[in-house]
Motif scaffolding. Structure first.
Motif, short mmCIF file in Angstrom:
data_model
loop_
_atom_site.label_atom_id
_atom_site.label_comp_id
_atom_site.label_asym_id
_atom_site.label_seq_id
_atom_site.Cartn_x
_atom_site.Cartn_y
_atom_site.Cartn_z
N SER A 145 3.18 1.64 2.42
CA SER A 145 4.46 0.82 1.31
C SER A 145 3.94 -0.41 0.51
O SER A 145 3.94 -0.30 -0.42
CB SER A 145 5.69 0.44 1.84
OG SER A 145 6.33 1.57 2.15
N LEU A 146 3.36 -1.11 1.24
CA LEU A 146 2.03 -2.25 0.94
C LEU A 146 1.11 -2.06 -0.36
O LEU A 146 0.99 -2.72 -1.11
CB LEU A 146 2.26 -3.42 2.38
CG LEU A 146 1.69 -5.10 1.62
CD1 LEU A 146 2.36 -5.23 0.77
CD2 LEU A 146 1.00 -5.62 2.79
N HIS A 147 0.91 -0.52 0.58
CA HIS A 147 -0.41 -0.79 -0.16
C HIS A 147 0.06 0.12 -1.81
O HIS A 147 -0.42 0.11 -2.99
CB HIS A 147 -1.39 0.85 0.28
CG HIS A 147 -2.48 1.30 -0.05
ND1 HIS A 147 -3.85 0.17 -0.92
CD2 HIS A 147 -2.48 2.50 -0.93
CE1 HIS A 147 -4.28 1.56 -1.65
NE2 HIS A 147 -3.52 3.19 -2.48
N GLY A 148 1.27 0.69 -2.02
CA GLY A 148 1.87 1.50 -2.88
C GLY A 148 2.69 0.30 -3.96
O GLY A 148 2.16 0.51 -5.29
N LEU A 149 2.83 -0.81 -3.21
CA LEU A 149 3.31 -1.89 -4.27
C LEU A 149 2.07 -3.06 -4.52
O LEU A 149 2.40 -3.45 -5.79
CB LEU A 149 4.28 -2.76 -2.99
CG LEU A 149 5.05 -2.77 -3.46
CD1 LEU A 149 5.64 -3.57 -1.69
CD2 LEU A 149 6.33 -2.85 -4.20
N ALA A 150 1.08 -2.77 -3.55
CA ALA A 150 -0.20 -3.65 -4.20
C ALA A 150 -1.14 -2.94 -4.50
O ALA A 150 -2.10 -2.83 -2.77
CB ALA A 150 0.35 -5.31 -3.48
N PRO A 151 -1.88 -1.89 -5.03
CA PRO A 151 -3.05 -0.65 -4.50
C PRO A 151 -4.21 -2.07 -4.40
O PRO A 151 -5.14 -1.21 -3.28
CB PRO A 151 -3.20 -0.30 -5.66
CG PRO A 151 -1.44 -0.49 -6.84
CD PRO A 151 -1.36 -1.94 -5.77
N ALA A 152 -3.92 -3.52 -4.30
CA ALA A 152 -5.24 -4.12 -3.59
C ALA A 152 -4.88 -4.01 -2.53
O ALA A 152 -6.68 -4.61 -1.76
CB ALA A 152 -5.79 -5.51 -5.02
N VAL A 153 -4.56 -3.88 -1.61
CA VAL A 153 -4.51 -4.16 0.11
C VAL A 153 -4.62 -2.44 -0.04
O VAL A 153 -3.82 -1.50 -0.07
CB VAL A 153 -2.65 -5.15 0.22
CG1 VAL A 153 -2.89 -5.15 1.27
CG2 VAL A 153 -2.83 -6.03 -0.85
N PRO A 154 -5.61 -2.97 1.08
CA PRO A 154 -6.08 -1.43 1.87
C PRO A 154 -3.83 -1.34 2.73
O PRO A 154 -4.25 -2.40 2.67
CB PRO A 154 -7.20 -1.53 2.01
CG PRO A 154 -7.24 -3.12 1.68
CD PRO A 154 -6.37 -3.79 1.45
N VAL A 155 -4.93 0.26 2.85
CA VAL A 155 -4.03 0.42 3.93
C VAL A 155 -3.68 -0.19 5.20
O VAL A 155 -2.97 -0.74 5.81
CB VAL A 155 -3.25 2.17 3.94
CG1 VAL A 155 -2.45 2.58 5.25
CG2 VAL A 155 -2.97 3.42 2.71
N LEU B 262 9.83 -1.44 3.30
CA LEU B 262 8.93 -2.85 3.66
C LEU B 262 9.59 -3.53 4.49
O LEU B 262 8.82 -3.44 6.03
CB LEU B 262 8.12 -3.38 3.13
CG LEU B 262 6.40 -4.12 4.02
CD1 LEU B 262 5.86 -3.12 4.08
CD2 LEU B 262 5.91 -4.75 2.67
N PHE B 263 10.73 -3.93 4.57
CA PHE B 263 11.19 -4.71 5.18
C PHE B 263 11.97 -4.07 5.96
O PHE B 263 12.13 -4.50 7.70
CB PHE B 263 12.14 -5.77 3.84
CG PHE B 263 13.59 -6.01 5.16
CD1 PHE B 263 13.79 -7.51 5.28
CD2 PHE B 263 14.81 -5.39 4.75
CE1 PHE B 263 14.56 -7.78 7.10
CE2 PHE B 263 16.06 -5.82 5.71
CZ PHE B 263 15.72 -7.06 6.84
N SER B 264 12.25 -3.01 5.89
CA SER B 264 12.89 -1.60 7.22
C SER B 264 12.36 -1.65 8.27
O SER B 264 13.04 -1.67 9.58
CB SER B 264 13.77 -0.53 6.54
OG SER B 264 13.09 0.22 6.14
N VAL B 265 10.91 -1.44 7.74
CA VAL B 265 10.18 -0.65 8.98
C VAL B 265 9.42 -2.43 9.80
O VAL B 265 9.07 -1.85 10.61
CB VAL B 265 8.50 -0.42 8.10
CG1 VAL B 265 7.60 -0.46 8.91
CG2 VAL B 265 9.14 0.86 7.03
#
Length: 495
Positions: free
Chosen positions: A131-141, A290-293
């Motif tokens: 989810s975070l990678h989808g929001l900010a592709p620069a952040v690796p999974v 992301l918050f829910s996870v």
């Protein structure tokens, strides 16, 4: 800290772990459990699980929806019955299991529970990373996985009150978010074969029912951990219904959203498919997920930590773990889960399906034994000193009746199993329909009840008195009717 009436107020940071919560620190209302379980269930993992009815078992829209509803409504009964134990006992679920299995015998169940929650924690932080990678592709999974795990760890460390507070917020924010997301997906247009794709097959439909029911059953080993701070005076029925409808309705929403998304989007990644199908609302969904996870996963970490502390306390009976112990064990569990998550992130769905099907086999006999013991044999009445005694007091180190029933409950399921790893002969004869969990419940519950009744040897618990038991382990007289630990009456039973 005390309140206006002199009653101790709950600390912001939880101090208790597996010990008995005293009456002076009991607080809250049964309706708090509705928001607790509604909010925590609106998360990506049930979304992914709901999509499996279409993606894995190839059901149509209507057969998939019906399977989800049947599974949630059926599995929620067992989950809520466990929740209703919390206010009456005031101890975590895994400690209470010592009354059924014995001090050492319960370790088998505790280890299974700990492994289960580490597995769910790892699965959830994979979704957080994506989810975070989808929001900010620069952040690796991988970096997203680490950040998601850290957020859950902070919530777990603060404990009970923060978990309940966050789920009150989640009930409103996530509830509105997922309903809006489904509405946006439908409004943007459905594929021409949306209502005709897939077909009803008994095997696939029953497998979808099983996955839906398992989602509820998977909470059973720790659901009462979140009701154990409620006052003893709350009605069992109130606790039951608040938990039941909160968890069932909260789970139905993401399960049904997963079913819709799987039919709308060709993306095998259900979270990514929801993002794509929702258009401009997609990024909002990812933020909410992301918050829910992070919020939902704090429960898995909390349950795993209490289970690990229970294992340690079994061998160190004088150990009284508090906040520092919970922090240290949290760090250990976190490290193990991170290693697991980083290893499975590339093949998540296939591994998750195998995980939940195995968990179904080992959870069903335990839940049958626990509920039969609490409601029909003990009537809600346990010897708390014995639960923490090194020799198990009146419950002993091993209860052969419970362990024997548990082993038989697992064994009878094997011919009815239908998984990628193994398909039993009876399941194959039934076209691949997995009936193992139904067989496990039907066999284990009456077996344990009748076997325990037949082996009564004079104590009022339905368990044999171990040879090592002494006078201190057995009460001189039964509690009075006004005792907060009185047996449950028919007025307490949900209905």
């Amino acid at each position: 800290m005390t309140g206006p009436g002199g009653t101790a107020q709950p600390a912001a940071v939880e101090r208790h772990t597996i010990d008995l919560v005293p009456d002076s620190e009991r607080h809250g209302r049964p309706r708090d459990l509705f928001t607790m379980w509604f909010g925590t269930n609106i998360a990506p993992l049930p979304l992914v699980t709901g999509a499996m009815g279409v993606q894995v078992f190839h059901q149509s829209l209507w057969s998939g929806v019906l399977a989800v509803l049947v599974g949630q409504l059926l599995g929620g009964v067992f989950m809520a019955l466990h929740s209703a134990q919390g206010p009456h006992l005031g101890v975590p679920q895994m400690i209470q299991s010592r009354a059924q299995f014995g001090t050492l015998g319960a370790l088998l169940i505790v280890v299974v529970a700990a492994a289960m929650y580490v597995g769910f924690f790892a699965s959830n932080i994979v979704l957080a990373g994506k989810s975070l990678h989808g929001l900010a592709p620069a952040v690796p999974v991988g970096a997203g996985i680490l950040l998601g795990a850290a957020g859950s760890a902070v919530i777990c460390l603060i404990g009970y009150r923060l978990i309940h507070t966050l789920n009150k917020i989640a009930t409103v924010v996530l509830g509105l978010g997922i309903v809006t997301g489904i509405a946006v997906v439908v409004a943007r247009g459905l594929p021409h074969d949306f209502f005709t794709r897939g077909e009803f097959t008994f095997a696939g439909w029953l497998a979808t029912v099983s996955l839906s029911a398992l989602w509820q059953l998977a909470f059973a080993p720790y659901v009462s951990d979140y009701s154990r701070y409620l006052p003893r005076t709350v009605r069992t029925a109130s606790t039951f219904w608040a938990t039941y409808w909160g968890s069932a309705l909260g789970s139905m929403l993401p399960f049904l959203a997963g079913t819709v998304v799987a039919l709308v989007s060709p993306n095998p990644d259900t979270v990514g498919g929801f993002h794509d199908a929702a258009g401009a609302f997609g990024p909002v969904l990812l933020i909410l997920f992301l918050f829910s996870v992070i919020n939902h996963n704090a429960l898995n970490l909390y349950g795993a930590v209490l289970s690990m502390i229970t294992i340690g306390q079994t061998f160190r009976s004088r150990w009284q773990p508090r906040l520092m112990a919970r922090g240290a064990v949290s760090a250990l569990v976190l490290a193990c889960a991170l290693a697991f998550a980083l290893g499975l992130s590339s093949d998540f769905v296939a591994r998750f399906v195998n995980l939940v099907l195995v968990l179904l086999v080992v959870l069903v006999p335990w839940t049958a034994i626990n509920l039969i013991d609490f409601y029909l044999l003990h009537h809600g009445r346990y010897d708390f000193d014995a639960l923490f005694a090194p020799d198990g007091g009146r419950y002993g180190r091993f209860n052969t009746i419970a362990l024997g029933s548990y082993a038989i409950g697992i064994a009878v399921q094997i011919p009815f199993l239908a998984t990628d790893l193994y398909t039993g002969p009876l399941a194959a004869h039934l076209g691949g329909a997995d009936l193992s969990w139904l067989v496990g419940l039907i066999v284990t519950a009456p077996l344990y009840y009748l076997w325990s009744r037949a082996r009564r040897t004079g104590d009022d618990t339905g368990h044999p008195v171990p040879a090592a038991a002494t006078a201190r382990d057995l009460p001189a007289t039964p509690p009075a009717a006004t005792d907060p630990l009185r047996p449950l009456s028919t007025e307490d039973v949900p209905g």
